[in-house]
Motif scaffolding. Structure first.
Motif, PDB file in Angstrom:
ATOM      1  N   CYS A 140       0.318  36.226  46.031  1.00 19.97           N
ATOM      2  CA  CYS A 140      -0.541  35.765  44.981  1.00 19.97           C
ATOM      3  C   CYS A 140       0.470  34.891  44.281  1.00 19.97           C
ATOM      4  O   CYS A 140       0.172  33.776  43.657  1.00 19.97           O
ATOM      5  CB  CYS A 140      -0.880  36.883  44.057  1.00 19.97           C
ATOM      6  SG  CYS A 140      -1.946  38.111  44.763  1.00 19.97           S
ATOM      7  N   GLU A 141       1.741  35.242  43.891  1.00 23.58           N
ATOM      8  CA  GLU A 141       2.653  34.709  43.263  1.00 23.58           C
ATOM      9  C   GLU A 141       3.962  34.593  43.985  1.00 23.58           C
ATOM     10  O   GLU A 141       4.814  35.563  43.961  1.00 23.58           O
ATOM     11  CB  GLU A 141       2.936  35.243  41.805  1.00 23.58           C
ATOM     12  CG  GLU A 141       1.625  35.211  40.909  1.00 23.58           C
ATOM     13  CD  GLU A 141       2.047  35.957  39.610  1.00 23.58           C
ATOM     14  OE1 GLU A 141       2.509  35.260  38.681  1.00 23.58           O
ATOM     15  OE2 GLU A 141       1.519  36.903  39.358  1.00 23.58           O
ATOM     16  N   THR A 194       8.672  45.971  49.564  1.00 26.64           N
ATOM     17  CA  THR A 194       9.753  45.051  48.824  1.00 26.64           C
ATOM     18  C   THR A 194       9.116  45.218  47.317  1.00 26.64           C
ATOM     19  O   THR A 194       8.053  45.795  46.829  1.00 26.64           O
ATOM     20  CB  THR A 194       9.435  43.619  49.279  1.00 26.64           C
ATOM     21  OG1 THR A 194       8.146  43.350  48.795  1.00 26.64           O
ATOM     22  CG2 THR A 194       9.811  43.386  50.560  1.00 26.64           C
ATOM     23  N   PRO A 195       9.855  44.676  46.315  1.00 26.09           N
ATOM     24  CA  PRO A 195       9.416  44.904  44.933  1.00 26.09           C
ATOM     25  C   PRO A 195       8.044  44.049  44.618  1.00 26.09           C
ATOM     26  O   PRO A 195       7.459  44.279  43.822  1.00 26.09           O
ATOM     27  CB  PRO A 195      10.562  44.173  43.942  1.00 26.09           C
ATOM     28  CG  PRO A 195      11.748  44.427  45.127  1.00 26.09           C
ATOM     29  CD  PRO A 195      11.387  44.457  46.442  1.00 26.09           C
ATOM     30  N   GLY A 196       7.800  43.170  45.644  1.00 24.17           N
ATOM     31  CA  GLY A 196       6.403  42.312  45.269  1.00 24.17           C
ATOM     32  C   GLY A 196       5.419  42.878  46.296  1.00 24.17           C
ATOM     33  O   GLY A 196       4.334  42.397  46.138  1.00 24.17           O
ATOM     34  N   GLU A 252       1.138  30.500  49.776  1.00 24.30           N
ATOM     35  CA  GLU A 252       0.408  30.642  48.460  1.00 24.30           C
ATOM     36  C   GLU A 252      -0.601  29.689  48.399  1.00 24.30           C
ATOM     37  O   GLU A 252      -0.455  28.392  48.541  1.00 24.30           O
ATOM     38  CB  GLU A 252       1.289  30.629  47.287  1.00 24.30           C
ATOM     39  CG  GLU A 252       0.547  30.883  45.911  1.00 24.30           C
ATOM     40  CD  GLU A 252       1.536  30.859  44.907  1.00 24.30           C
ATOM     41  OE1 GLU A 252       1.102  31.003  43.707  1.00 24.30           O
ATOM     42  OE2 GLU A 252       2.799  30.689  45.057  1.00 24.30           O
ATOM     43  N   TYR A 264      13.728  38.301  46.863  1.00 23.14           N
ATOM     44  CA  TYR A 264      14.416  39.636  47.291  1.00 23.14           C
ATOM     45  C   TYR A 264      14.822  39.008  48.620  1.00 23.14           C
ATOM     46  O   TYR A 264      15.994  39.719  48.874  1.00 23.14           O
ATOM     47  CB  TYR A 264      13.139  40.501  47.546  1.00 23.14           C
ATOM     48  CG  TYR A 264      13.491  41.604  48.398  1.00 23.14           C
ATOM     49  CD1 TYR A 264      14.141  42.629  47.703  1.00 23.14           C
ATOM     50  CD2 TYR A 264      13.084  41.743  49.549  1.00 23.14           C
ATOM     51  CE1 TYR A 264      14.514  44.009  48.415  1.00 23.14           C
ATOM     52  CE2 TYR A 264      13.570  43.033  50.369  1.00 23.14           C
ATOM     53  CZ  TYR A 264      14.193  43.853  49.819  1.00 23.14           C
ATOM     54  OH  TYR A 264      14.889  45.022  50.511  1.00 23.14           O
ATOM     55  N   ASP A 312       6.702  33.065  43.680  1.00 26.01           N
ATOM     56  CA  ASP A 312       8.063  33.024  43.118  1.00 26.01           C
ATOM     57  C   ASP A 312       8.549  34.154  42.933  1.00 26.01           C
ATOM     58  O   ASP A 312       9.872  34.662  42.627  1.00 26.01           O
ATOM     59  CB  ASP A 312       8.020  32.049  41.992  1.00 26.01           C
ATOM     60  CG  ASP A 312       8.093  30.379  42.072  1.00 26.01           C
ATOM     61  OD1 ASP A 312       8.658  30.272  43.255  1.00 26.01           O
ATOM     62  OD2 ASP A 312       7.462  29.949  41.405  1.00 26.01           O
ATOM     63  N   LYS A 313       7.604  35.141  42.725  1.00 24.53           N
ATOM     64  CA  LYS A 313       8.212  36.722  42.659  1.00 24.53           C
ATOM     65  C   LYS A 313       8.635  37.371  43.711  1.00 24.53           C
ATOM     66  O   LYS A 313       9.197  38.280  43.489  1.00 24.53           O
ATOM     67  CB  LYS A 313       6.827  37.455  41.990  1.00 24.53           C
ATOM     68  CG  LYS A 313       6.534  36.809  40.461  1.00 24.53           C
ATOM     69  CD  LYS A 313       5.697  37.772  39.967  1.00 24.53           C
ATOM     70  CE  LYS A 313       5.198  37.442  38.361  1.00 24.53           C
ATOM     71  NZ  LYS A 313       3.874  38.477  37.782  1.00 24.53           N
ATOM     72  N   LEU A 314       8.341  36.834  44.797  1.00 22.61           N
ATOM     73  CA  LEU A 314       8.778  37.463  46.131  1.00 22.61           C
ATOM     74  C   LEU A 314       9.917  36.887  46.883  1.00 22.61           C
ATOM     75  O   LEU A 314      10.686  37.582  47.492  1.00 22.61           O
ATOM     76  CB  LEU A 314       7.392  37.656  46.912  1.00 22.61           C
ATOM     77  CG  LEU A 314       5.973  37.734  46.569  1.00 22.61           C
ATOM     78  CD1 LEU A 314       5.011  37.786  47.402  1.00 22.61           C
ATOM     79  CD2 LEU A 314       6.120  39.240  46.046  1.00 22.61           C
ATOM     80  N   SER A 361      -4.570  41.519  45.723  1.00 29.34           N
ATOM     81  CA  SER A 361      -3.724  42.273  46.462  1.00 29.34           C
ATOM     82  C   SER A 361      -4.600  43.626  47.207  1.00 29.34           C
ATOM     83  O   SER A 361      -5.471  44.133  46.458  1.00 29.34           O
ATOM     84  CB  SER A 361      -2.264  42.900  46.055  1.00 29.34           C
ATOM     85  OG  SER A 361      -1.501  41.679  45.540  1.00 29.34           O
TER      86      SER A 361
END
Length: 275
Positions: free
Chosen positions: A143-144, A263-265, A202, A151, A146-148, A210
């Motif tokens: 989805c986004e 992962t955090p994403g 993306e 890590y 740059d947030k993934l 998600s």
């Protein structure tokens, strides 16, 4: 496509529950490309059908193989009853990448890539007469993005590609022939660029949702990484959420421990410690 079965076994109920959210023991099978020491595929049986995704949803998206002749790849897949997208030609400076998405059982997408120059290392280097390589990338759609990416970059992977594709026919490639599609593609690899790589796509400006990854459903699930020590990896991979380790002692994984991680994403992967 040239892979062969190596070993098959019954995954015990405790491992099936911890790793895949299943209630019963299940079958597992390992297949590999002869001559390759990485880029293998592990199949795990599940009673749950494939999830339904919209074309641009965030999910485990595909596995990539190189092809030495993409027309032959398409003909072979069609002969075996699999759906093939139109072939798209992407241009990266002097490098042309030809790509086709082949959809097999349980809605699994396997992408074939043909490149005259610029191809990363694979078994095709030593045996160019082969039609297909081992798995060279695991692909997530996001989805986004740059947030993934941070890590993996913080853990030593480098961007080998980070580009926006506006290839004519990209919509047809991903199953929406009537739409104009812009796609950001980012490929992450170690310093040597060896397989297997982590790849993200993306779909810019498109609706994306998600989905839960457990319990295991039919289709593509997650990449798995071998580690020297599960305990050491747990510390090194924080802040990823890593579940409890479970002992697995089968013909596929003799004397191993495994854990599932996120992962955090929200991307799931597996860790395997084997003696």
């Amino acid at each position: 496509f040239g892979f062969r079965q190596e070993t098959a076994a019954r995954l015990p109920v405790d491992a099936a529950r911890v790793l895949y959210g299943l209630d019963d023991a299940t079958d597992e099978q390992l297949i590999e490309m002869p001559g390759a020491d990485r880029g293998r595929i592990r199949l795990v049986a599940t009673p749950n059908p494939a999830r339904r995704f919209a074309p641009f949803d965030a999910r485990p998206f595909a596995i990539d193989l190189y092809s030495s002749d993409i027309e032959k790849s398409v003909a072979l897949a069609t002969e075996h009853g699999h759906h093939c997208s139109p072939v798209a030609d992407h241009q990266f400076g002097p490098v042309t990448i030809r790509e086709v998405e082949i959809t097999g059982p349980d809605a699994r997408i396997v992408t074939r890539l043909e490149m005259a120059i610029g191809r990363r290392s694979s078994v095709l280097d030593a045996e160019p007469d082969r039609l297909h390589s081992e798995v060279h990338a695991f692909v997530w759609s996001a989805c986004e993005l740059d947030k993934l990416l941070p890590y993996w970059e913080e853990r030593g992977l480098d961007k080998s590609i980070d580009a926006v594709l506006e290839t004519p026919g990209l919509g047809a490639l991903v199953g929406v022939p009537d739409e104009d599609v812009r796609m950001r593609l980012t490929v992450l690899a170690d310093g040597e660029g060896l397989p297997v790589r982590v790849e993200y796509v993306e779909f810019l400006g498109k609706p994306s949702e998600s989905h839960a990854s457990l319990p295991l459903a039919a289709g593509l699930h997650a990449p798995a990484f071998e580690v020297a020590s599960l305990d050491a990896a747990r510390a090194q991979l924080a802040p990823a959420e890593i579940g409890d380790g479970v002992a697995v002692d089968t013909e596929v994984h003799p004397g191993c421990r495994a854990a599932t991680a996120t992962t955090p994403g929200g991307q799931r992967f597996e860790l395997w410690e084997c003696g």
